[in-house]
Design an enzyme around this catalytic site. Structure first.
Site, PDB file in Angstrom:
ATOM      1  CG  ASN A  12      -1.676   1.247   1.437  1.00 22.10           C
ATOM      2  OD1 ASN A  12      -1.811   2.046   0.513  1.00 22.10           O
ATOM      3  ND2 ASN A  12      -2.219   1.440   2.638  1.00 22.10           N
ATOM      4  CD1 TRP A  13       3.655   0.954  -2.620  1.00 20.04           C
ATOM      5  CD2 TRP A  13       3.687   1.945  -4.623  1.00 20.04           C
ATOM      6  NE1 TRP A  13       4.407   0.170  -3.461  1.00 20.04           N
ATOM      7  CE2 TRP A  13       4.450   0.762  -4.700  1.00 20.04           C
ATOM      8  CE3 TRP A  13       3.571   2.740  -5.766  1.00 20.04           C
ATOM      9  CZ2 TRP A  13       5.071   0.356  -5.872  1.00 20.04           C
ATOM     10  CZ3 TRP A  13       4.195   2.327  -6.929  1.00 20.04           C
ATOM     11  CH2 TRP A  13       4.937   1.155  -6.977  1.00 20.04           C
ATOM     12  CE  LYS A  14      -0.072   3.461   4.655  1.00 16.14           C
ATOM     13  NZ  LYS A  14      -0.027   3.585   6.090  1.00 16.14           N
ATOM     14  CG  HIS A 102      -5.763   2.191   5.028  1.00 11.62           C
ATOM     15  ND1 HIS A 102      -5.347   3.174   5.885  1.00 11.62           N
ATOM     16  CD2 HIS A 102      -4.763   1.277   4.965  1.00 11.62           C
ATOM     17  CE1 HIS A 102      -4.132   2.857   6.324  1.00 11.62           C
ATOM     18  NE2 HIS A 102      -3.756   1.722   5.781  1.00 11.62           N
ATOM     19  CD  GLU A 104      -2.839   5.809   6.526  1.00 10.00           C
ATOM     20  OE1 GLU A 104      -2.790   5.841   5.286  1.00 10.00           O
ATOM     21  OE2 GLU A 104      -1.925   5.311   7.224  1.00 10.00           O
ATOM     22  CD  GLU A 174      -3.461  -2.158   7.432  1.00  2.24           C
ATOM     23  OE1 GLU A 174      -2.351  -2.371   6.945  1.00  2.24           O
ATOM     24  OE2 GLU A 174      -4.116  -1.136   7.183  1.00  2.24           O
ATOM     25  N   GLY A 180       2.633   2.488  10.639  1.00  3.50           N
ATOM     26  CA  GLY A 180       3.618   3.548  10.450  1.00  3.50           C
ATOM     27  C   GLY A 180       4.353   3.940  11.731  1.00  3.50           C
ATOM     28  CB  SER A 220       5.255  -1.622  12.005  1.00  2.11           C
ATOM     29  OG  SER A 220       4.884  -0.268  12.235  1.00  2.11           O
ATOM     30  N   GLY A 241       2.812  -0.992   4.292  1.00  2.00           N
ATOM     31  CA  GLY A 241       2.875   0.409   3.885  1.00  2.00           C
ATOM     32  C   GLY A 241       4.310   0.826   3.615  1.00  2.00           C
ATOM     33  N   GLY A 242       4.940   1.470   4.596  1.00  2.00           N
ATOM     34  CA  GLY A 242       6.270   2.049   4.442  1.00  2.00           C
ATOM     35  C   GLY A 242       7.295   1.128   3.800  1.00  2.00           C
TER      36      GLY A 242
HETATM   37  P1  PGA Z   1       2.889   0.477   7.612  1.00  2.00           P
HETATM   38  O1  PGA Z   1       1.412   0.722   6.982  1.00  2.00           O
HETATM   39  O2  PGA Z   1       3.382  -0.822   7.039  1.00  2.00           O
HETATM   40  O3  PGA Z   1       3.697   1.669   7.141  1.00  2.00           O
HETATM   41  O4  PGA Z   1       2.725   0.418   9.080  1.00  2.00           O
HETATM   42  C1  PGA Z   1       0.524  -0.341   6.825  1.00  2.00           C
HETATM   43  C2  PGA Z   1      -0.783   0.166   6.235  1.00  2.00           C
HETATM   44  O5  PGA Z   1      -1.253   1.240   6.636  1.00  2.00           O
HETATM   45  O6  PGA Z   1      -1.381  -0.489   5.355  1.00  2.00           O
END
Ligand code: PGA
Length: 262
Positions: A12-14, A102, A104, A174, A180, A220, A241-242
């Site tokens: 997930n590149w956001k 998600h 966010e 999640e 993050g 994470s 994500g990251g």
């Molecule tokens: P993260 O994000 O791996 O940077 O914690 C995961 C996500 O929000 O899908």
């Protein structure tokens, strides 16, 4: 026991990587992964909307086995919804997986369980697979409300969805406090909640759907913790994500079987 579920690892590149950066990242990822990785793990990438057409062209012209995903969509087929993207537009780009709900989106853009449910149905109705997210905040976990919160999100998100559609879906657990932050849930906690999600799916859509639905852990995930997470009975993959932004790191996650745990 049901047949083994194929693992699925999703990046997930956001709101990262413009389309030039996205092309470079996918080319490098493709180069890092080999045939074994692809036959044993589904790998999806979820770039921003503006990158999708470029990545579609790249993936198709080079016959990559990296699967195209999106991060969101609207539930209506079309209409006066300025700034939104409809599910049929994504399907037209051969997007196969769409992240829905998600945390966010829920937290910063006010998405409700009802909207998440409409989006799940729109994605399925257009022949794509939703990756439906759920997860609790730190306060909810500390107050002992994590299971109830996740259960509500799963029940409401799946309301009215055909059992066979639920069976083919992906659900990402999640914990919001792990996203993050570098704080990963312990593999026992992650397993316990993923098992709970599967139990709720069984109640909503039956035992067969629960046995087939793929459940990802997200929050994470890194090359150093993926193997331990993937060794858990109810964790079938990861939403990353990251660590998915950099091809080497993401490839190392996909190749988790090569890692020594601990
Ligand atoms: P993260 O994000 O791996 O940077 O914690 C995961 C996500 O929000 O899908």
């Amino acid at each position: 026991m049901a047949a083994k579920r194929q693992p699925i690892i999703s990046g997930n590149w956001k709101m990262h990587h413009n389309h030039f950066e996205a092309i470079q990242c996918v080319q490098k990822l493709h180069y890092r992964l080999d045939g074994d990785d692809h036959s044993s793990v589904d790998v999806t990438v979820h770039p921003p909307f503006t990158d999708l057409r470029s990545i579609q062209t790249l993936v198709e012209s080079d016959k990559m086995q990296i699967v195209l995903g999106a991060q969101n969509c609207h539930w209506e087929e079309k209409g006066a919804f300025t700034g939104e993207v409809a599910a049929p537009f994504l399907a037209k780009l051969n997007v196969a997986f769409v992240i829905v709900g998600h945390s966010e989106r829920r937290e910063y853009f006010g998405e409700t369980d009802e909207q998440v449910n409409l989006k799940v149905k729109a994605v399925l109705g257009n022949g794509m697979t939703p990756i439906m997210c759920c997860g609790e905040t730190l306060e909810e976990r500390e107050a002992g409300q994590a299971e109830a919160k996740v259960e509500r999100q799963v029940r409401e998100g799946l309301a009215g969805v055909l059992k066979e559609h639920v069976a083919a879906m992906v659900i990402a657990y999640e914990p919001i406090w792990a996203i993050g932050t570098g704080k990963v849930a312990t593999s026992d906690d992650a397993q316990a909640m993923c098992a709970h999600v599967r139990k709720v799916v069984a109640e909503v859509a039956g035992a067969d759907a629960a046995a087939s639905v793929r459940i990802q852990y997200g929050g994470s995930v890194k090359p150093g913790n993926i193997a331990e997470l993937m060794s858990q009975a109810d964790i079938d993959g990861a939403l990353v994500g990251g660590a998915s932004l950099e091809a080497d790191e993401f490839a190392a996650i996909v190749q988790y079987r090569n890692h020594v745990t601990g």
